[in-house]
Every structure is written in C-alpha cells, then in structure tokens.
Write an enzyme that holds these catalytic residues in place. Structure first.
Site, short mmCIF file in Angstrom:
data_model
loop_
_atom_site.label_atom_id
_atom_site.label_comp_id
_atom_site.label_asym_id
_atom_site.label_seq_id
_atom_site.Cartn_x
_atom_site.Cartn_y
_atom_site.Cartn_z
N ASP A 284 16.44 20.25 -5.84
CA ASP A 284 16.16 19.49 -5.02
C ASP A 284 17.14 19.01 -3.78
OD1 ASP A 284 14.69 17.07 -4.87
OD2 ASP A 284 16.96 16.54 -5.13
N GLU B 42 13.13 23.18 -3.02
CA GLU B 42 12.71 22.36 -2.23
C GLU B 42 13.57 22.25 -0.90
OE1 GLU B 42 12.39 17.66 -0.37
OE2 GLU B 42 13.78 18.70 -2.33
#
Length: 723
Positions: free
Chosen positions: A402, A455
């Site tokens: 993330d 990401e």
C-alpha cells in the site's frame, strides 16, 4: 546481598535481576534468592525434598536459602491466606538466543527475525514455557507484565543482550497468555505499556495487549496448489482479483452484527469467489490494528492476524480452504506508515527507534501516522522479515504493498520547506527504495512462485521490473492512471463523451511500461465517491447498462483485473466498513444480471488465452478503430500466442444503437458473439447479432476482412472465430 540491590528491585528500577535473583554456587550447594512480595513463605522443591527459604529480616519481600547443588527445582509460595502456588523460577534459566541470532539481529540481516523475536512457546532446558524477546537498544530496563504476574513490572525483568535485545524465558506460560512490555527509557521515564512488535496475536480492540500464540504445527492440505502456484501467478496467467474487507463482506445479524470469522469465510467467501470465477482473493490488511475505521491500513501488529475474525490457525484455515478451491490469497501489507497509539511502535524504547526523528521525515500529516526510518538496518530487517513471514507461515500467494508513492518521495504531500532532501538534494527516498528492492529480492528469492504488487500512483519508472535491471522488483503494479481516466470518462454525460474520447485510449500508450493490474478498488467507492453504479450517468436503466459496458471494456482491456467486493453485483450505496454488503440487491434482476455478467467475464477471461496470455506484451493488442470519436465506439483485437484464437472487442458508449457498423477483422468467415453486455440474462434488452456475424474478404480499418455488426447502446460485445 546488598540493601541497594534489594531497594532497586523493590522500587522497580533494577535492570539486571539475573545478577541478584535465582541460584548461585555456594560451596557444595546453591544459594537461592527469590523476590516474592506477596508471599508469607517460600520453599524450593528439589526432587523429593522441600527446602524452606528464610525471609530476609531487612527486606521482607526477599527469601533466601541453600538448596542442593544439582537438579531442577520449583518454587512453592504460600500467600497470607494460606493458598499455595507452585511454579518454576524464571531466574533459573539461561538465555535462549545464541550468538549468531544476536549478530544477525544487531546488523539487521536476520532473515527469519520472527523466529528470534516475539513470544515463542517452547521447551527450554527441559521445561515448558514461553520465551520473550524484544528489540529495545536504548532502554534502561524492560519487563514482561501480564495477568500471570499481576502486571507487576518488578517480577519478570528481562535479560539485556549486547545486540540491544532483551529476553527472558518464563516457565509454565503458554498459548493465550496476555502480556505487554514495560520499558524504561534512557532518561529514566517509564513509558506506556507496549504491545509486542513481533507478537503473533493481540487482543480485540479497544483492548491492546499482545497474546501468546503458538503458531507451530499447522497441518496444511494445499500441496497441489503450492506446486501449481507459479503458473497461476505468472504474467501470462489469467489473474482476476476479488478485493475484500473481511469485516464488512458479511455480518451475522443474529449475533450483534458480528463480522464473519476466518472459519466462516473459509466456507462462504471461498465458495462465492470460486463460483464468481475470480482467481484470487485479496484481503484488505488483516494485520492487527487498533482502529476499525483504518480498515487495517494503520497496523500495529505486522506479525499478527487480527483477532477480530479468530486466532492465527483459523486464518490459516481460510488460506488453506482458498487454495484447495483453486484460489490464491493476496494480503495487503503496509510498510508505509504506522499509528502513533501509545501501545504501538512510536517512541518505543524512549527514542525514535522505529520512526524518523525529524517530523518532516517521520510524520504523515494526511493520515496522522508515523513513518518508518527505512534507512535503519534493524527497521528494514523488521519490515522485510514481516513480508517473508506472511508468505512462509501463512502461505500467502502475494503481497499488495500500500501507498508506495508515499514511500518513494520525501516531499509526498508536503509543501516547500516541509521535507528533507536526500543526500543528493533530491526528493527520492533512497532508503525506502532500497527497502522495497530488498523485500522483493528476498520474497521472490525465497519462493519465485509468489507475486508482489505495488499500489504506486505516480510515473516512477520500472516499478515492476527486476532489481538487477534497475527496477523496484515488483511483479505487478496497479494502473492508477487507467483507473482515473476510465472512471472520469464513464462519469461524463453521454452527449459529452465525444469530447473525452482519448481518456479511454490514452492508457494504451503506456499499457506495457509495467506489468499492470486494472484496479477498481475500495478507494473508488468510499469517502463520498459513491458506488460504481452511482458514478454512471443517465436513467436507472442506463446506469446499469453503462456499468455492464464498463466491465466489458475492463475485461477486454490488456491488464490483470481487480474488483472490490459489492461492485460485482452493482452495489447501490457507497461502501460502509461498519456494515455488510447489500446482499438483498441480488433479489433484483438488474443487480443479479451484473453479477452473472462478471461471472461470465471471469470465465471468458480464463478460457480465452487471447484475453490474458499477452496482458503485458504489446504483441497481444491491436486497435481496430481508435478514432470513432463522434460515435463513442472503441474496437480492438486481443491476440494470444501460436494457435490461440483472437478475440475482437467492440464497445459502444453512446445511448444510440450502432447498426451495420463496419468492423475490420483479422480473417473472414463466421465469428461467434461470445459476450454481449446487453443480453437479457444480464438485464439488458437482448439486442445484438443473433449469436454470430459473417466476415467477408472486404478490407477495412487496415485489416484484411470485415463484417457489419450491431453494437447495442451502452454495451460491449466480444467475438471470436467459429473455427
């Protein structure tokens, strides 16, 4: 024994109880000293003998006496009420960690850090118990506290090792023991009680102690999956990911709206994802976290599956069940930041141990969280070991990292003067880059069959290229640019779409610069963004048609697929992490139709090699018509390798039917219509091509053959040669 030594133990400042308590050689016997402030009498049980210890006349909390030279012993304590308690003496046991562990931990290169640190149930020197070890190099004193010692930090003070590790073996403790660390900082300040950074379990929020979990001995049944995993995670494989927040996928209304458990998910979620044709389930972070509203993205336990859904072995049940059903499990993993909760990693040993000291480097204002000091070897070791831990101990098939952009750039979400440049005066965070490369090198080095996914929302180069070629080493990267452009286009009024035609074509100009996954993730259906269905323009029927057409466009577009839960049936409302999905909508034909469409799209994606084999290779794609701007029509051909049948995709994103539309084709003959999002079974009006079209040798659009087809309004259709 000196009075100052006793006094330091009594007032909780002594930092080396092993030099005071426990057994010492005393001629032909041993001199035993015990600290027992709540006992009226203490005896040592050695074999068949019981030796009563003498209470020290000056310090009544201490007992001492001579016991036989050889053999283990137990302490028998009698309380003021006459009740007795018998247990082993923790100060009778030597260290557990060896010199090699110490050396590797000190230099930040311990590949299996979780086997050295944390709380481990074991047998040590012939006795059952739990070994505790924690890194706190700047602490004056560290003690383990819990119900087992009345949360009295004077009792179980840990042994300091040269590496900055503190350890102690506490006999007779095991699975389920609740504990924390009391740490005295370098200035003598006693810090708030800390959870174990490498703990394998934790209490249910808002309680926040660690729990001893024995993670040994699980019997996996996924051998067939593990042997085939490399092919299933490959760039040429069909990868269609169902992204799930386990806390809100389903809840039990009969039990106070309880979130689904790991064991329930092993049955219900796995069966549903398999029926829907997804190849992988991706779980939003299941690492232990204090705040439900963070959805797990503010973790404090990078080695602990959250107890919200059950203990560690039950999480393994979920992974094992997914594998036996032919589904991979990807875990969201968060090294970008961590919360500043008092029991967490922040200011852990009285210094900025895990985080950068300068708030311009070590504090995220956007999320009110702290940032790891990626350049500190032991911190980098902690993070890289966490990644390896989930893959090895829980058979995770991949990790989705993330907020990578926030790690890569020192000026991320900061104004001028609010960030610290790197050594060359630039904005790149060299230490974070090195960490990400290390994580990818080590995880793929351990097992090349896994996948890692970034990401990353910027144009940072070579994110999904090998480290030895100068890349970050990820297997895949989320295509955030495609997602933003596609959703922006789909939100336009139908009559305005011709002015934004390029938003759906621009992505092909960089589609092969990385190994891309096309994500419609949780981030797109929260914080006021509404649902996917709600983003679509027009009447209610047109909204459904638009969403069906968009999914046809997405599954026909190069790149692996990811869809957040609920969007596979057209969830009407924005995602709410505190409730379950609107499953009742499946009683409505329009929503059930979208579900059936996604199921069929996944089936076609798996069955047709042309739709997945060259997802990351430009040889697998060719435009048929890229410039039908006024009509809002897009068409292209997907190709595989060798004898793989091509698939033609045509998308009409206007509300007008395009009948007798000329499509260039690679060959003449009959082409089957293998998908039509306007089909009645999906909630459409059943307009189309009666199942097939015939292509002639009339060239069109640079192709040697062509056919006249019907493109229903707001629809996507797919064709493949009949033979």
């Amino acid at each position: 024994m000196t009075t100052p030594a006793y006094a330091a133990i009594l007032d909780g400042t002594a930092d080396d109880l092993f030099s005071v308590l426990g057994p010492r050689a005393d001629g032909d016997a041993r001199r035993l000293t015990v600290f027992a402030p709540d006992a009226s009498q203490v005896s040592a049980v050695v074999g068949d003998s019981t030796v009563d210890l003498d209470r020290d006349p000056g310090d009544t909390a201490f007992f001492t006496g001579r016991i036989p030279e050889d053999g283990p012993y137990r302490l028998r304590k009698t309380g003021p009420d006459g009740a007795t308690l018998e247990h082993h003496d923790p100060y009778a046991f030597g260290p557990v960690l060896g010199e090699l562990d110490e050396h590797l931990l000190a230099e930040g290169s311990h590949g299996r850090l979780w086997e050295a640190l944390g709380a481990h149930v074991m047998e040590h020197e012939g006795t059952y118990g739990t070994h505790f070890a924690v890194w706190a190099p700047n602490a004056r004193r560290v003690a383990v506290v819990g119900d087992f010692n009345g949360w009295d930090s004077r009792r179980d003070v840990m042994r300091r090792r040269r590496s900055g590790i503190w350890e102690i073996f506490l006999p007779d403790l095991g699975e389920g023991t609740i504990y924390k660390y009391e740490i005295t900082g370098p200035d003598g300040t006693v810090l708030p009680l800390k959870a174990d950074p490498v703990g394998f379990g934790g209490q249910h929020a808002p309680e926040n102690a660690s729990i001893v979990r024995d993670i040994r001995g699980y019997g996996w049944h996924d051998g067939d999956w593990m042997q085939s995993r490399a092919a299933r995670n490959d760039r040429e494989a069909p990868v269609s990911v169902y992204e799930v927040h386990l806390g809100s996928w389903k809840r039990d209304a009969t039990q106070n709206d309880r979130p689904i458990s790991y064991k329930e998910a092993a049955e219900e979620l796995v069966a549903y994802a398999r029926d829907m044709g997804f190849t992988h389930i991706e779980l939003l972070p299941i690492s232990e976290h204090p705040f439900d509203g963070s959805w797990g993205y503010q973790p404090v336990g990078l080695f602990a599956p959250t107890v919200r859904h059950g203990p560690p072995h039950e999480f393994r049940d979920l992974v094992d069940a997914a594998h036996r059903a032919g589904l991979g499990v990807i875990l969201d993993w968060v090294p970008a930041h961590f919360p500043a909760d008092a029991h967490g990693l922040g200011h852990f040993d009285g210094t900025h141990l895990y985080e950068y000291a300068d708030p311009r480097e070590g504090f995220h204002r956007d999320w009110n969280t702290l940032i790891y000091d990626f350049g500190k070897p032991q911190v980098a070791n902690f993070l890289s070991a966490s990644a390896r831990y989930w893959i090895e101990e829980y058979h995770a098939d991949g990790l989705r990292v993330d907020a990578v952009a926030s790690m890569l750039y020192r000026d991320y979400s900061r104004n001028d003067g609010e960030w610290v440049a790197n050594k060359d005066g630039g904005r790149e965070n060299y230490e974070a880059i090195d960490l990400l490369r290390r994580v990818n090198t080590e995880t793929y080095g351990d097992d090349p069959s896994i996948m890692t996914v970034a990401e990353e929302s910027t144009a940072f180069p070579m994110v999904s290229r090998p480290v030895d070629q100068g890349g970050l080493g990820f297997g895949f990267k989320w295509n955030m640019g495609w997602m933003n452009d596609a959703l922006s286009y789909m939100g336009e009024a139908h009559e305005h779409r011709r002015y934004h035609h390029h938003k759906l074509t621009f992505g092909l100009s960089y589609a092969y610069s990385e190994n891309f996954i096309l994500p419609i993730s949780h981030d797109e259906v929260v914080h006021g963004k509404g649902s996917m269905l709600g983003k679509m323009p027009g009447t209610e029927a047109e909204k459904f048609a638009n969403l069906r057409a968009f999914y046809g466009f997405m599954w026909g577009h190069p790149g692996k697929k990811l869809l957040f839960m609920g969007q596979e049936f057209g969830q009407s409302h924005e995602w709410n992490h505190a409730g379950q999905l609107d499953w009742h909508l499946l009683d409505t034909p329009a929503h059930a139709g979208i579900r059936d469409l996604v199921r069929d799209l996944n089936r076609l994606y798996r069955e047709m090699p042309a739709l997945h084999r060259l997802d990351t290779d430009p040889e697998g794609f060719g435009w048929i018509d890229v410039d039908a701007t006024e009509a809002s029509v897009y068409s292209w051909v997907r190709k595989g390798t060798g004898d793989d049948a091509p698939v033609l995709v045509a998308v009409n994103l206007s509300p007008q039917e395009r009948s007798s539309w000329d499509l260039g084709l690679p060959r003449s003959g009959t082409w089957r219509e293998i998908l039509n999002t306007d089909a009645g079974i999906y909630g459409g009006q059943g307009r189309g091509n009666m199942g097939q079209v015939t292509a002639t040798d009339t060239p069109a659009k640079g192709f040697p053959a062509s056919a006249r087809v019907t493109l229903p309004p707001l629809s996507a259709v797919m064709f493949t040669p009949a033979a």
